[in-house]
Design a protein around this motif. Structure first.
Motif, short mmCIF file in Angstrom:
data_model
loop_
_atom_site.label_atom_id
_atom_site.label_comp_id
_atom_site.label_asym_id
_atom_site.label_seq_id
_atom_site.Cartn_x
_atom_site.Cartn_y
_atom_site.Cartn_z
N LYS A 95 5.96 0.87 -19.49
CA LYS A 95 5.48 2.55 -18.95
C LYS A 95 4.48 2.97 -19.91
N GLY A 96 4.11 2.29 -21.05
CA GLY A 96 3.29 2.42 -21.90
C GLY A 96 1.70 2.77 -21.77
N SER A 97 1.26 2.24 -20.64
CA SER A 97 -0.03 1.81 -20.44
C SER A 97 -0.64 3.31 -19.82
N ILE A 98 -2.11 3.04 -20.10
CA ILE A 98 -2.78 4.17 -19.54
C ILE A 98 -3.80 3.53 -18.10
N TYR A 99 -4.20 2.16 -18.69
CA TYR A 99 -5.07 1.67 -17.62
C TYR A 99 -4.44 0.64 -16.74
N HIS A 100 -5.28 0.40 -15.73
CA HIS A 100 -4.85 -1.02 -14.66
C HIS A 100 -3.69 -0.72 -14.17
N ASN A 101 -3.45 0.50 -13.51
CA ASN A 101 -2.15 0.85 -12.78
C ASN A 101 -2.85 0.49 -11.35
N ASN A 102 -2.38 -0.43 -10.75
CA ASN A 102 -2.66 -0.99 -9.38
C ASN A 102 -1.30 -0.78 -8.48
N ALA A 103 -0.31 -0.12 -8.74
CA ALA A 103 0.80 -0.04 -8.06
C ALA A 103 0.49 0.48 -6.60
N ILE A 104 1.58 0.19 -5.75
CA ILE A 104 1.56 0.95 -4.37
C ILE A 104 2.08 2.31 -4.54
N GLN A 105 1.18 3.18 -3.91
CA GLN A 105 1.32 4.50 -3.88
C GLN A 105 2.03 5.06 -2.86
N SER A 106 2.79 6.04 -2.92
CA SER A 106 3.94 6.46 -1.75
C SER A 106 3.40 7.84 -1.73
N TRP A 107 3.44 8.31 -0.55
CA TRP A 107 3.33 9.72 0.13
C TRP A 107 4.31 10.11 0.77
N GLY A 108 5.21 11.24 0.31
CA GLY A 108 6.36 11.64 1.06
C GLY A 108 6.09 12.53 2.12
N VAL A 109 6.39 12.42 3.35
CA VAL A 109 6.04 13.49 4.12
C VAL A 109 7.45 14.19 4.70
N PRO A 152 11.60 12.96 7.87
CA PRO A 152 10.77 12.82 6.68
C PRO A 152 10.47 11.24 6.62
N ALA A 153 9.40 11.24 6.05
CA ALA A 153 8.77 9.62 5.83
C ALA A 153 8.07 9.28 4.80
N ILE A 154 8.00 8.07 4.32
CA ILE A 154 7.56 7.83 3.13
C ILE A 154 6.22 6.81 3.54
N ILE A 155 4.99 7.10 3.16
CA ILE A 155 3.97 6.14 3.80
C ILE A 155 3.42 5.53 2.56
N GLN A 156 3.09 4.29 2.65
CA GLN A 156 2.75 3.42 1.71
C GLN A 156 1.63 2.30 2.30
N SER A 157 0.84 1.89 1.35
CA SER A 157 0.05 0.65 1.84
C SER A 157 -0.03 -0.48 0.77
N ARG A 158 -0.14 -1.82 0.96
CA ARG A 158 0.03 -2.79 0.39
C ARG A 158 -1.22 -3.70 0.52
N LYS A 202 -5.68 -3.53 -4.90
CA LYS A 202 -5.17 -2.31 -4.82
C LYS A 202 -5.42 -1.58 -3.42
N SER A 203 -4.77 -0.51 -3.05
CA SER A 203 -4.97 0.25 -1.82
C SER A 203 -4.30 1.53 -2.09
N VAL A 204 -4.92 2.50 -1.35
CA VAL A 204 -4.22 3.85 -1.11
C VAL A 204 -4.54 4.43 -0.05
N VAL A 205 -3.63 5.02 0.62
CA VAL A 205 -3.56 5.73 1.88
C VAL A 205 -4.20 7.01 1.72
N THR A 206 -5.54 7.33 2.39
CA THR A 206 -6.00 8.83 2.02
C THR A 206 -5.91 9.77 2.95
N THR A 207 -5.20 9.46 4.17
CA THR A 207 -4.75 10.34 5.17
C THR A 207 -3.80 9.75 5.75
N PRO A 236 1.40 -4.93 -6.35
CA PRO A 236 2.83 -4.95 -6.61
C PRO A 236 3.41 -3.15 -6.32
N ASN A 237 4.65 -3.07 -6.26
CA ASN A 237 5.26 -1.58 -6.52
C ASN A 237 5.32 -1.35 -7.85
#
Lengths: 435, 435
Positions: free
Chosen positions: B409-423, B382-388, B311-316, B398-399
């Motif tokens: 879509k019923g889970s609570i746990y173990h979501n490791n999807a690609i995070q998107s930040w919209g600029v 406009p941009a959409i920033i992601q990390s994989r 998993k990963s996430v852009v923090t800035t 995965p996305n």
């Protein structure tokens, strides 16, 4: 207090309440200590009456504290783990030192709340929105950066030790301060984050041909200025740093900006950094001519001796501690070198006659603390515990006889001699000098 | 406020007060941002009148604070960098969560004061002198250890991430909480110190043939118990830990003892650890049957899915932040895998159509956070920033489309999807879901 009974047993072991024998231990060296543990533990179960009544402690039955949130702090039971100053060492507490409690620390990271302090005129909590960093001297375009501007630039994060050049200084004269907090506690290690100074110099169009030196200047009232050779800066190692262990630098360590000069004594890691100037020769400032020079036996002094040579110290057992009984102990400590990685650490328990190789904890990083450990079964006889580090250049940490043969006894700075801890028959551990 | 004038200039540069042009910058990508810096910086020098009068700030002329000593704390200007809970997420603050401020953090170490919290029945400051740790079950000699006994044994120190299995859980349902503190802040990384559990099991004479599982039990009122497979323990990775980032664990993180289970979700890192029992099958406790199971699209659930996949996430830049102008930014974030080392991280600024390899900060350690960064010049569109992230097993993060194809879509746990930040064009950064 209620007796501590581990609760909700699924199966009560047959012999749970009977004192244990010495059988069944897989590791010979651990047997003595482990046997004591089993007995002591089992006895704790029957304290205060009927073992079948589960007098569980409050924390096992009650509702605990709500989220701590905010910014957390250590347990109330760890109040003794503090930075401390040595009373009488300095005349004021503004131009002074507080030492990190190495004897209570684990691994290689120094919690920022325990990072040693060395102030030349006290510390400040400088407003980062007003702080500026300037580059001038032999550059095409002098520049002034705000913190926001610096923090937009590509940063790196690296683990490095920082050691005051005067660390272990009191030992030169056989003062033998009692604990490793005072002998070696002007030493800390953090993950620093910042912009390589070379990047900023390139942005300013520095003259890397004529500009062989840089002057770094702090914003506090101590007028701290230090010369840094451009060769170090060009390697990319020297950082204009704002981050320490994942957060902003602490005020007492230079918030919001300090220079990180890996391998070099702490005084060059200029705090409250406001300016670097590119020049063509060393600047010979007060803190590199009057202070931070090494007095040699012939009356001359060494200047610009800023790299911290390979060194190590055993932190457990160490001065002021007490071995409560014979048996197994894990001797552990820290090793470091301003020249690169630690290659090897040897441990002696007989004052340097025999040595055994210690285990080095990974990762072993360049110009960073390395944690070592070595098994030891204490037989109850007096012992002298030492560690001797070797770095990747092949340099071997000297003993006092070797160091004094070159440097005499007149120095304050750059004492990297082998430290000796004497264990007495009653278990007391004391600072002793050998060799 | 006095103007911030870097004082004691040795040579006033010729053009110091003139706005700078765009020439002279060595790095093209930095030119736009750097030009703005020079102008803004130079203007700051002439604020409030005659630039020749050195209106130095108080901290450059006065005597500062005496030694901080004791246990230090962050700057007063960093009060906004806190753990925070999400109002309304839980009914009480005892069974609740506080999130780490990833957007304000650097490098890989989480300061212990900012380590995320997850309590099932509040936290306690347990007296270590009264705490006991027991080993029972399929062992020859059940044992009870005091803290002093544990801390005499050979310890190891290792950097590992810990992530709650429910981290990013709100995103399954498109809740799109605003910041990365809330999307990914149940994530922290520390240097943990402790005794390998396998050492303690060997001392107790554990039956490593029949004993394929271990039950770990906490001492707090939540009755937290989790099954740990013996295969993980035999590798030596699982620690009975007392140290975190060089000092004792914090009370809200299990002081004085917690289990460290590298790569596995946080709930298995049992806090206030008081007992492990060796058994021959999984224990199917409440927290691995009723909670911490993954509901699948067909109505069945997955159990014992405890390893945190890559998993990963852009923090800035990330949600809630604002890009104040066009030009250079360093995109940075964190990547991790419960299977081992991160091999590679790619970054996209167009919602996943094109990807560029990010730079990984060293050291890259197994089951530990890895800091990545990637240069970016924002053109104001406009941009959409992601990390994989990709780990050393070859697993690719995965996305959402890929993850939901398997997990619904019923889970609570173990979501490791690609995070998107919209600029957005005005610079606002928002949480958006893509793919």
């Amino acid at each position: 207090m209620p007796p501590m009974i581990p609760g909700r047993l699924r199966k009560a072991p047959e012999n749970f309440l009977a004192p244990q024998g010495r059988r069944g231990f897989l590791r010979g060296a651990l047997a003595a200590a482990a046997s004591g543990m089993a007995v002591a533990g089992a006895r704790a179960q029957v304290a205060d009456g009927d073992p079948n009544i589960l007098n569980l402690p409050t924390h096992s039955t009650g509702l605990g504290q709500p989220l701590a949130e905010g910014y957390g702090k250590p347990s109330q039971f760890e109040g003794n783990v503090q930075r401390r100053r040595s009373p009488g060492l300095t005349q004021t507490t503004q131009a002074s030192v507080s030492f990190a409690p190495l004897q209570s620390m684990f691994g290689i990271v120094t919690p920022s709340g325990l990072h040693f302090e060395r102030h030349h005129q006290g510390w400040w909590d400088v407003d980062p929105s007003k702080h500026r960093f300037m580059i001038n001297g032999l550059v095409k375009s002098p520049k002034v950066f705000t913190m926001d501007e610096l923090m937009r630039l590509p940063a790196v994060s690296r683990f490095h030790f920082i050691e005051c050049g005067a660390n272990t200084g009191m030992e030169w004269g056989n003062v033998a301060v009692p604990t490793c907090q005072y002998t070696h506690g002007m030493l800390s290690c953090s993950e620093f984050t910042g912009v390589p100074l070379v990047t900023l110099l390139e942005m300013a169009g520095a003259d890397f041909s004529k500009g062989q030196f840089v002057l770094a200047e702090g914003a506090d009232g101590s007028s701290m200025t230090r010369t840094i050779p451009m060769s170090m800066i060009r390697s990319g190692e020297v950082l204009v740093a704002y981050g320490q262990n994942g957060e902003m630098l602490r005020p007492e360590n230079g918030y919001p900006l300090r220079l990180v000069v890996p391998g070099v004594q702490g005084v060059s890691w200029v705090k409250y950094l406001r300016r670097v100037e590119v020049g063509d020769q060393p600047y010979a400032t007060k803190d590199e001519t009057v202070h931070y020079v090494d007095l040699m036996p012939d009356g001359m002094h060494r200047q610009y001796t800023s790299i911290q040579e390979c060194k190590s110290v055993v932190t457990t057992p160490s001065g002021g501690q007490m071995l409560l009984d014979r048996g197994f102990y894990s001797i552990t400590g820290l090793a470091w070198s301003g020249r690169g990685k630690v290659r090897r650490v040897d441990v002696s328990v007989d004052g340097g006659r025999n040595w055994r190789a210690a285990k080095l904890e990974t990762p072993v990083l360049s110009k960073c603390l390395t944690r070592f450990s070595c098994d030891w079964v204490w037989d109850g006889q007096p012992a002298i515990i030492q560690s001797r580090a070797v770095d990747e250049t092949g340099y071997v940490q000297p003993n006092y006889r070797q160091l004094r043969a070159v440097r005499g006894k007149g120095s304050i700075y750059h004492n990297n001699a082998i430290q000796s801890w004497g264990v007495e028959a009653n278990g007391e551990v004391k600072n002793v000098q050998v060799g």
